[in-house]
Scaffold this motif. Structure first.
Motif: not given
Length: 404
Positions: A11-13, A15-18, A67, A71, A247, A249
């Motif tokens: 989820t840490h990986q 979430r920023p790319w949702s 990046s 990822l 946690h 998403l």
């Protein structure tokens, strides 16, 4: 496996790319394309046919942006789940009339069950259809087996199959016509309860997987392989565990549909065909948006296979007639339009190839949430890859046991 660490890391990986994985590229175009990092798109545009195919398989050639490389490397590591590769040998008589896919699945399931279910005496199969799994388990392990399905015609075929393949020791298989639903069902609920009972769901569709898990709280053993995640609804069906709820998403219908993508490595011919199908669909999407802006997104739908083998105009004309739309264009003009948007449809393809890299991680998140639900119900849980994804793309199995 440390499920908590795995879910937290995933989820840490993700979430920023949702914004990239939570919406449809074609329906949101061109805004959906603008959301992708420019260096990712520049890298994808630099790929030749072989490089595109490698990207479709999750591999990066050349010099990708750091990046993107970082990822994808992290996601591949976090979705590398253990395999169960054993296969129970089945006779020609046992598999007569079954597809290669079904034969493969049954052999793998039987091999997985054998060492884990020595304390099991009775079992229930959800969505058992003709009862192939139930029949083989009953005859292999000596279980009393109840195969539940709502399709009476399939169950009648299963009974005839039993008659043709009569067991010398007799059959302990019972077909029950019913739908497995949330809530009390006095007729079938007792079948799921007891430490000597196994609950099995092979490719339980959408929320049916969750219904099985909840029904099976009192069972000694649970096997679930889910599918059709696009039929789930958030937040009703995700998250379902307490830890998953900490946690979460932002799953959308488009993200749930993404989790159902097949992931086997395509041959050159298969990849080329996928590109042609995408090209025609994307060009039609751009055409309908230009000619009928008031209609918003126009869904082309699945077309006969032969339509993708010919000219774009033939495909487009078929789709337009089905939708009762007339753009006032000749076939020559339709073909010319497709040529004029090829750079744009390639960008759409590249965004799809990039977006597909999120499919497996999102599927694993859904199943880790279910694993936590089973742990919270008192089970010891495994999450394994069970089937060859070239035959059965939904190949992740949840295995849960409460012991004898």
């Amino acid at each position: 496996m440390d499920f908590q660490a795995r879910l937290e890391a995933l989820t840490h990986q993700l979430r920023p790319w949702s914004p990239l994985w939570s919406r449809s590229i074609l329906q949101g175009w061109p805004g959906s394309g603008a959301a992708w990092p420019e260096d990712w798109l520049a890298y994808a545009r630099s790929l030749d046919e072989a490089g595109e195919r490698q990207l479709d398989q999750g591999a990066l050639v050349g010099v990708p942006p750091p990046s993107l490389s970082t990822l994808l490397g992290a996601l591949q590591e976090l979705t590398a789940l253990p395999w169960h590769e054993g296969h129970h040998a089945l006779t020609v008589a046992q598999t007569q009339g079954l597809s290669a896919k079904k034969t493969h699945e049954l052999g793998r399931v039987l091999d997985l069950l054998a060492p884990r279910t020595r304390f099991i005496r009775e079992a229930v199969d959800i969505g058992g259809g003709m009862g192939h799994l139930a029949r083989l388990c009953a005859r292999t392990f000596g279980w009393t087996f109840h195969s539940i399905d709502r399709d009476a015609a399939l169950q009648d075929k299963g009974r005839r199959w039993l008659t043709r393949t009569h067991s010398l020791n007799g059959d302990t298989l019972c077909f029950i016509q019913a739908s497995v639903e949330d809530g009390l069902q006095p007729r079938i609920d007792p079948l799921f309860s007891g430490r000597d009972r196994a609950s099995i769901g092979l490719h339980t569709c959408g929320p049916l997987a969750l219904t099985q898990l909840r029904k099976s709280q009192g069972a000694g053993f649970v096997l679930n392989i889910g599918c059709c995640y696009d039929k789930l609804e958030a937040p009703r069906d995700y998250p379902v565990s307490r830890f998953g709820g900490v946690h979460p998403l932002p799953f959308t219908p488009h993200a749930l549909a993404l989790t159902t993508r097949g992931r086997h490595h395509k041959t050159e011919a298969e990849f080329a065909r996928m590109k042609r199908v995408y090209a025609w669909r994307f060009a039609f999407g751009l055409l309908s948006r230009r000619c009928f802006p008031e209609r918003g997104f126009v869904r082309a739908g699945d077309a006969p296979r032969a339509l993708y083998d010919g000219r774009f105009a033939v495909y487009a004309r078929d789709r337009l007639e089905r939708l009762e739309l007339d753009p006032g264009m000749t076939d020559a003009e339709l073909d010319a339009f497709e040529v004029s948007v090829r750079a744009e449809t390639r960008d759409l393809l590249l965004c799809h190839l990039l977006r597909d890299r999120f499919a497996r991680p999102l599927e694993v998140v859904l199943l880790l949430d279910r694993a936590f639900l089973l742990e919270e119900l008192g089970f010891q849980v495994e999450l394994l890859q069970l089937f060859d994804p070239r035959l059965s793309p939904r190949n992740l199995a949840l295995i849960a046991s409460q012991g004898a």
